[in-house]
Design an enzyme around this catalytic site. Structure first.
Site, PDB file in Angstrom:
ATOM      1  N   ASP A 154     -52.054 -14.694   3.474  1.00  0.00           N
ATOM      2  CA  ASP A 154     -52.306 -14.597   1.831  1.00  0.00           C
ATOM      3  C   ASP A 154     -51.195 -15.648   0.656  1.00  0.00           C
ATOM      4  O   ASP A 154     -50.435 -15.009   0.451  1.00  0.00           O
ATOM      5  CB  ASP A 154     -50.834 -13.345   2.292  1.00  0.00           C
ATOM      6  CG  ASP A 154     -51.473 -12.130   3.407  1.00  0.00           C
ATOM      7  OD1 ASP A 154     -52.277 -12.013   3.494  1.00  0.00           O
ATOM      8  OD2 ASP A 154     -50.366 -11.716   3.528  1.00  0.00           O
ATOM      9  N   LYS A 165     -55.910 -17.781  -0.715  1.00  0.00           N
ATOM     10  CA  LYS A 165     -56.709 -18.383  -1.341  1.00  0.00           C
ATOM     11  C   LYS A 165     -58.588 -18.116  -1.532  1.00  0.00           C
ATOM     12  O   LYS A 165     -58.617 -18.446  -2.605  1.00  0.00           O
ATOM     13  CB  LYS A 165     -57.025 -18.691   0.625  1.00  0.00           C
ATOM     14  CG  LYS A 165     -55.659 -19.193   1.213  1.00  0.00           C
ATOM     15  CD  LYS A 165     -56.185 -19.137   2.935  1.00  0.00           C
ATOM     16  CE  LYS A 165     -56.200 -17.893   3.687  1.00  0.00           C
ATOM     17  NZ  LYS A 165     -54.743 -16.935   3.763  1.00  0.00           N
ATOM     18  N   GLY A 210     -57.603 -10.435   4.653  1.00  0.00           N
ATOM     19  CA  GLY A 210     -57.388 -10.253   3.059  1.00  0.00           C
ATOM     20  C   GLY A 210     -57.948 -10.606   2.095  1.00  0.00           C
ATOM     21  O   GLY A 210     -55.997 -11.235   1.899  1.00  0.00           O
ATOM     22  N   HIS A 211     -58.367 -10.864   1.684  1.00  0.00           N
ATOM     23  CA  HIS A 211     -58.614 -12.202   0.408  1.00  0.00           C
ATOM     24  C   HIS A 211     -58.940 -11.509  -0.476  1.00  0.00           C
ATOM     25  O   HIS A 211     -59.660 -10.813  -1.125  1.00  0.00           O
ATOM     26  CB  HIS A 211     -59.669 -13.153   0.488  1.00  0.00           C
ATOM     27  CG  HIS A 211     -59.521 -14.206   1.750  1.00  0.00           C
ATOM     28  ND1 HIS A 211     -60.293 -14.913   2.088  1.00  0.00           N
ATOM     29  CD2 HIS A 211     -58.104 -14.201   2.848  1.00  0.00           C
ATOM     30  CE1 HIS A 211     -60.032 -15.628   3.022  1.00  0.00           C
ATOM     31  NE2 HIS A 211     -58.351 -14.950   3.656  1.00  0.00           N
ATOM     32  N   GLN A 270     -55.898 -17.279   7.523  1.00  0.00           N
ATOM     33  CA  GLN A 270     -54.825 -16.859   7.987  1.00  0.00           C
ATOM     34  C   GLN A 270     -53.887 -17.746   7.668  1.00  0.00           C
ATOM     35  O   GLN A 270     -54.764 -18.418   6.607  1.00  0.00           O
ATOM     36  CB  GLN A 270     -54.929 -16.976   9.087  1.00  0.00           C
ATOM     37  CG  GLN A 270     -54.581 -15.414   9.605  1.00  0.00           C
ATOM     38  CD  GLN A 270     -56.785 -15.046  10.974  1.00  0.00           C
ATOM     39  OE1 GLN A 270     -57.294 -16.006  10.388  1.00  0.00           O
ATOM     40  NE2 GLN A 270     -57.189 -13.646   9.322  1.00  0.00           N
TER      41      GLN A 270
HETATM   42  P1  GDP Z   1     -54.852 -14.922   0.658  1.00  0.00           P
HETATM   43  O1  GDP Z   1     -55.466 -14.319   2.329  1.00  0.00           O
HETATM   44  O2  GDP Z   1     -55.239 -15.926   1.305  1.00  0.00           O
HETATM   45  O3  GDP Z   1     -55.982 -15.249   0.063  1.00  0.00           O
HETATM   46  O4  GDP Z   1     -53.897 -13.965  -0.447  1.00  0.00           O
HETATM   47  P2  GDP Z   1     -53.935 -12.725  -0.604  1.00  0.00           P
HETATM   48  O5  GDP Z   1     -55.084 -11.771  -1.126  1.00  0.00           O
HETATM   49  O6  GDP Z   1     -54.156 -11.329   0.865  1.00  0.00           O
HETATM   50  O7  GDP Z   1     -52.448 -12.011  -0.781  1.00  0.00           O
HETATM   51  C1  GDP Z   1     -52.439 -12.649  -2.017  1.00  0.00           C
HETATM   52  C2  GDP Z   1     -52.072 -12.295  -3.823  1.00  0.00           C
HETATM   53  O8  GDP Z   1     -50.991 -12.530  -4.363  1.00  0.00           O
HETATM   54  C3  GDP Z   1     -53.615 -10.946  -4.633  1.00  0.00           C
HETATM   55  O9  GDP Z   1     -51.878  -9.764  -4.875  1.00  0.00           O
HETATM   56  C4  GDP Z   1     -53.206 -11.390  -5.207  1.00  0.00           C
HETATM   57  O10 GDP Z   1     -53.903 -11.290  -6.626  1.00  0.00           O
HETATM   58  C5  GDP Z   1     -52.656 -12.149  -5.522  1.00  0.00           C
HETATM   59  N1  GDP Z   1     -51.731 -13.276  -6.495  1.00  0.00           N
HETATM   60  C6  GDP Z   1     -52.712 -14.705  -6.564  1.00  0.00           C
HETATM   61  N2  GDP Z   1     -52.547 -15.718  -7.291  1.00  0.00           N
HETATM   62  C7  GDP Z   1     -51.133 -15.296  -7.826  1.00  0.00           C
HETATM   63  C8  GDP Z   1     -50.530 -16.045  -8.415  1.00  0.00           C
HETATM   64  O11 GDP Z   1     -50.840 -16.823  -9.027  1.00  0.00           O
HETATM   65  N3  GDP Z   1     -49.631 -15.465  -9.042  1.00  0.00           N
HETATM   66  C9  GDP Z   1     -49.290 -13.474  -8.772  1.00  0.00           C
HETATM   67  N4  GDP Z   1     -47.845 -13.096  -8.996  1.00  0.00           N
HETATM   68  N5  GDP Z   1     -50.233 -12.760  -7.972  1.00  0.00           N
HETATM   69  C10 GDP Z   1     -50.926 -14.119  -7.213  1.00  0.00           C
HETATM   70  P1  IMO Z   2     -55.047 -13.621   5.397  1.00  0.00           P
HETATM   71  O1  IMO Z   2     -56.720 -14.758   5.890  1.00  0.00           O
HETATM   72  C1  IMO Z   2     -51.233 -13.073   6.321  1.00  0.00           C
HETATM   73  C2  IMO Z   2     -51.151 -12.120  10.810  1.00  0.00           C
HETATM   74  C3  IMO Z   2     -50.414 -10.774  11.980  1.00  0.00           C
HETATM   75  C4  IMO Z   2     -49.833 -10.260  12.800  1.00  0.00           C
HETATM   76  C5  IMO Z   2     -50.635 -12.138  13.137  1.00  0.00           C
HETATM   77  C6  IMO Z   2     -51.879 -11.703  14.409  1.00  0.00           C
HETATM   78  O2  IMO Z   2     -55.192 -12.636   4.342  1.00  0.00           O
HETATM   79  O3  IMO Z   2     -54.634 -14.792   5.663  1.00  0.00           O
HETATM   80  P2  IMO Z   2     -54.453 -10.635  14.311  1.00  0.00           P
HETATM   81  O4  IMO Z   2     -54.402  -9.302  13.804  1.00  0.00           O
HETATM   82  O5  IMO Z   2     -54.265 -12.232  13.805  1.00  0.00           O
HETATM   83  O6  IMO Z   2     -54.237 -10.486  15.813  1.00  0.00           O
HETATM   84  O7  IMO Z   2     -52.087 -10.529  14.127  1.00  0.00           O
HETATM   85  O8  IMO Z   2     -51.462 -12.987  12.058  1.00  0.00           O
HETATM   86  N1  IMO Z   2     -51.786 -12.263  10.285  1.00  0.00           N
HETATM   87  C7  IMO Z   2     -51.947 -12.072   8.617  1.00  0.00           C
HETATM   88  N2  IMO Z   2     -50.857 -12.385   8.137  1.00  0.00           N
HETATM   89  N3  IMO Z   2     -52.823 -13.233   6.316  1.00  0.00           N
HETATM   90  C8  IMO Z   2     -53.390 -13.010   7.158  1.00  0.00           C
HETATM   91  O9  IMO Z   2     -54.134 -13.558   6.713  1.00  0.00           O
HETATM   92  C9  IMO Z   2     -53.360 -12.744   8.229  1.00  0.00           C
HETATM   93  N4  IMO Z   2     -53.934 -12.600   9.787  1.00  0.00           N
HETATM   94  C10 IMO Z   2     -52.634 -11.908  10.784  1.00  0.00           C
HETATM   95  O10 IMO Z   2     -49.904  -9.567  10.535  1.00  0.00           O
HETATM   96  O11 IMO Z   2     -47.989 -11.335  12.620  1.00  0.00           O
HETATM   97 MG    MG Z   3     -54.870 -12.304   2.567  1.00  0.00          MG
END
Ligand code: GDP
Ligand code: IMO
Ligand code: MG
Length: 429
Positions: A13, A16, A40-41, A230
């Protein structure tokens, strides 16, 4: 040409998806190499927000081909839903999405087993996303798995039934009646019916030998970006085991997850938040279970993109960041969500751990297992809203000092600064 890599350096999270979307205009191919719908991207553009789970984050660029690589695991039920949500936004993924025939399938009974395994772990549960990730990768290495390429084969249903029966026997041995189990609020049987309908729907996605596709694209001068899911601290080998996911989330995973040789890896971009978050169980030395952590969660909207769970929040952990830089061979850093730290007077940074009465900057095996005490340095906060800033020289001085500080500590330059969730809130240096 070489494959550039973009991956997470913390516990996932990091942001990416946003950066892959921003960079997609510079690439011909975006390829996911591991993980599954546990990811979840999030992409934000033109006032809307979109979350991708299996589909690479280049999908909003019609001229970019998106590849789901052999290292990814796919739940047809979730993939079909993802396709539907994209179609509602006017994107037709059938035009610029292909999938490796070697990618493994997540069966409904893999999800069942994931839940059963978590229940049996009790207090020491991993906090899995319950998407069937662990059981599917287990079956892959145990040589029981079923692959996307098998869905056109005459033996597909028979292999499915055999594997499901095996899973049912495993679940029953823990005293759980699989037939009584619900998935996404549906009975197992109803869910399974929809899963098979989804199998039919995803037959329309072009299946490829993605290792040839990618290597030949590189031979022909195409630009390829590998998108990680991840983060490094969730890697099955180098993360905080057993509180990890079941794949190699690191640069090495690109080679096995796409079929590209190590000497074809180019730039390695490591994405990290200006602080840290973690969702699920496991060690988190700099976690702030206090007002600071709550402020980060509120300001950063730190709730899981896949499960909606509140993310644990804490200060930046330099020893962990340096470890991730080393394991991945990071050549450039990308800092995310610095805007979230704007309300803080002081920014704390963990520079070392105290462990067994010694001070260490290493994430050794023992330190990873034990309770380490983080040692902090205090840095000045910037206390201004930076979300509308478009140029580096407009950034407040103390924020620029923070950037320099991280570059000095890690020995790697920061190439991009993200100051908000939208595509446009990105400063390239
Ligand atoms: P990923 O799994 O690495 O793609 O990241 P996620 O989408 O799960 O989580 C990142 C969260 O931060 C999302 O809700 C994005 O919309 C938000 N986000 C990304 N970059 C920024 C930033 O620079 N500032 C803020 N406030 N939010 C951001
Ligand atoms: P993105 O790509 C954050 C965490 C879960 C749990 C552990 C194992 O959005 O960054 P799993 O379902 O893989 O067996 O869970 O890894 N986890 C993540 N945490 N971002 C993710 O993906 C994750 N994918 C798995 O919360 O702790
Ligand atoms: Mg994510």
């Amino acid at each position: 040409m070489k494959v550039d890599v973009l991956l997470g350096l913390q516990w996932g999270d990091e942001g990416k998806g946003k950066i892959v979307d921003v960079l997609s205009a510079n690439y011909d191919i975006i390829a996911r190499f591991q993980g599954g719908p546990n990811a979840g991207h999030t992409l934000e553009m033109d006032g809307f927000k979109h979350v991708l789970h299996t589909i690479p984050s280049g999908i909003f660029h019609p001229n970019t081909l998106n590849v789901i690589g052999n290292g990814v695991i796919i739940d047809p039920f979730i993939l079909r839903k993802e396709i539907g949500l994209l179609q509602e936004k006017g994107v037709n993924p059938f035009e610029n999405l292909v999938v490796s025939k070697r990618a493994h399938l997540i069966l409904p009974s893999h999800r069942l087993l994931d839940a059963v395994n978590e229940m049996s772990r009790g207090e020491s549960k991993i906090g899995s996303t319950l998407k069937g990730i662990g059981p599917t990768y287990t079956d892959k290495t145990a040589r029981n798995g079923i692959r996307i390429g098998d869905i056109f084969m005459p033996y597909f249903e028979e292999r499915y039934q055999l594997l499901k029966e095996l899973h049912f026997r495993m679940a029953s041995s823990t005293g759980i009646d699989p037939a009584q189990f619900t998935l996404d609020g549906k009975s197992f049987g109803d869910y399974e019916k929809e899963w098979f309908q989804a199998i039919e729907a995803i037959k329309a996605i072009k299946q490829v030998d993605s290792e040839y596709l990618i290597n030949e694209a590189l031979d022909n001068g195409k630009r390829v970006l590998a998108e990680g899911a991840q983060g490094t601290l969730l890697d099955v080998d180098f993360g905080s085991y057993p509180f990890v996911t079941s794949s190699n989330t690191i640069t090495a995973g690109v080679c096995s997850g796409l079929g590209v040789a190590p000497n074809r890896i180019g730039k390695i971009m490591g994405v990290f938040k200006a602080y840290c978050t973690r969702v699920g169980s496991g060690p988190f030395p700099t976690e702030q279970e206090n007002e600071d952590g709550e402020l980060m969660r509120d300001a950063g909207r730190e709730f899981g993109s896949t499960t909606g769970r509140a993310r644990r929040c804490g200060w930046l952990d330099i020893p962990a960041l340096k470890y991730s830089v080393m394991i991945n061979g990071v050549t450039e850093l990308i800092i995310m969500k610095a805007d979230v730290l704007s309300p803080f007077d002081k920014i704390k940074v963990c520079t070392a751990y105290e462990f067994n009465n010694e001070i260490t900057e290493k994430l050794s095996y023992e330190a990873g297992q034990g309770v380490v005490v983080p040692l902090y340095e205090d840095l000045a906060g910037w206390k201004v809203d930076i979300t509308e800033i478009k140029a580096e020289n407009e950034l407040p001085a103390s924020f620029r000092d923070y950037i320099k500080y991280i570059e000095n500590k890690t020995g790697v330059g920061i190439s991009m600064i993200s100051v908000g969730p939208d595509r446009t809130q990105t400063i390239e240096r």
